[in-house]
Design a protein around this motif. Structure first.
Motif, short mmCIF file in Angstrom:
data_model
loop_
_atom_site.label_atom_id
_atom_site.label_comp_id
_atom_site.label_asym_id
_atom_site.label_seq_id
_atom_site.Cartn_x
_atom_site.Cartn_y
_atom_site.Cartn_z
N ASP A 25 0.83 -1.20 0.00
CA ASP A 25 0.00 0.00 0.00
C ASP A 25 0.87 1.25 0.00
O ASP A 25 1.82 1.37 0.77
N ILE A 26 0.50 2.18 -0.86
CA ILE A 26 1.16 3.48 -0.88
C ILE A 26 0.08 4.55 -0.89
O ILE A 26 -1.09 4.28 -1.15
N ARG A 27 0.50 5.77 -0.61
CA ARG A 27 -0.45 6.89 -0.59
C ARG A 27 -0.75 7.35 -2.00
O ARG A 27 0.16 7.48 -2.82
N PRO A 142 4.55 3.87 3.04
CA PRO A 142 3.50 4.35 2.14
C PRO A 142 3.89 5.62 1.38
O PRO A 142 3.21 5.98 0.42
#
Length: 173
Positions: A25-27, A142
């Protein structure tokens, strides 16, 4: 390999960098990518000269430059003034696991993709110019990840390491 051809190849590969985000998951939002290593055709590291490579893009014939810029824009990629590449990663893209064998990124097809924890590795086969190679992406947080792409072709080898960092929630225009 001439600097002009190097610039075209490096900027074309810039489209691969945002796709490498799917390891974890990343922003979503605006991301900046900076080459920390850039070696073309066995020449010394040229990462500090990325801004000069971008200048070479401006010196290409207008139709070639326009084609490259349109291809990058279609992938949501733009060039910074300081040798960086910026790209918007949408909330949907940030949630999706989009790296898989058989996926086409620009003129390259991914194969032998393997994922484990915060890392994705795989192989690339590209056309125009014909090249083969490998990639690795590692998500540190993230808001930060790194990629490495190594390619071999008749025009010369390419080794690019890139750091991606999140800049803002909004991508702007």
């Amino acid at each position: 390999m001439t600097i002009r051809r190097s610039a075209v190849l490096v900027l074309a590969l810039a489209g691969l960098v945002p796709a490498a985000h799917a390891a974890a998951d990343i922003r979503p939002g605006l991301w900046e990518f900076r080459s920390t290593r850039l070696s073309v055709g066995g020449l010394p590291d040229m990462s500090s000269q990325m801004a000069q490579l971008q200048q070479q893009l401006k010196n290409l014939p207008a139709d070639t430059r326009r084609m490259i810029e349109q291809q990058m824009a279609q992938r949501g990629v733009s060039l910074g003034q300081d040798g960086t590449v910026r790209s918007c990663i949408t909330p949907e893209q940030a949630r999706q696991d989009t790296i898989y064998s058989g996926k086409v990124e620009g003129n390259c097809t991914l194969s032998d993709v393997m994922k484990g924890g915060d890392t994705v590795i795989g192989k690339l086969r590209c056309t125009d110019p014909d090249a083969t190679g490998s990639f690795q992406a590692r998500v540190a947080s993230p808001e930060r990840f790194t990629t490495r792409v190594t390619m071999q072709s008749a025009r010369g080898d390419l080794d690019v390491e890139t750091e991606g960092r999140w800049l803002a929630a909004q991508c702007g225009g």
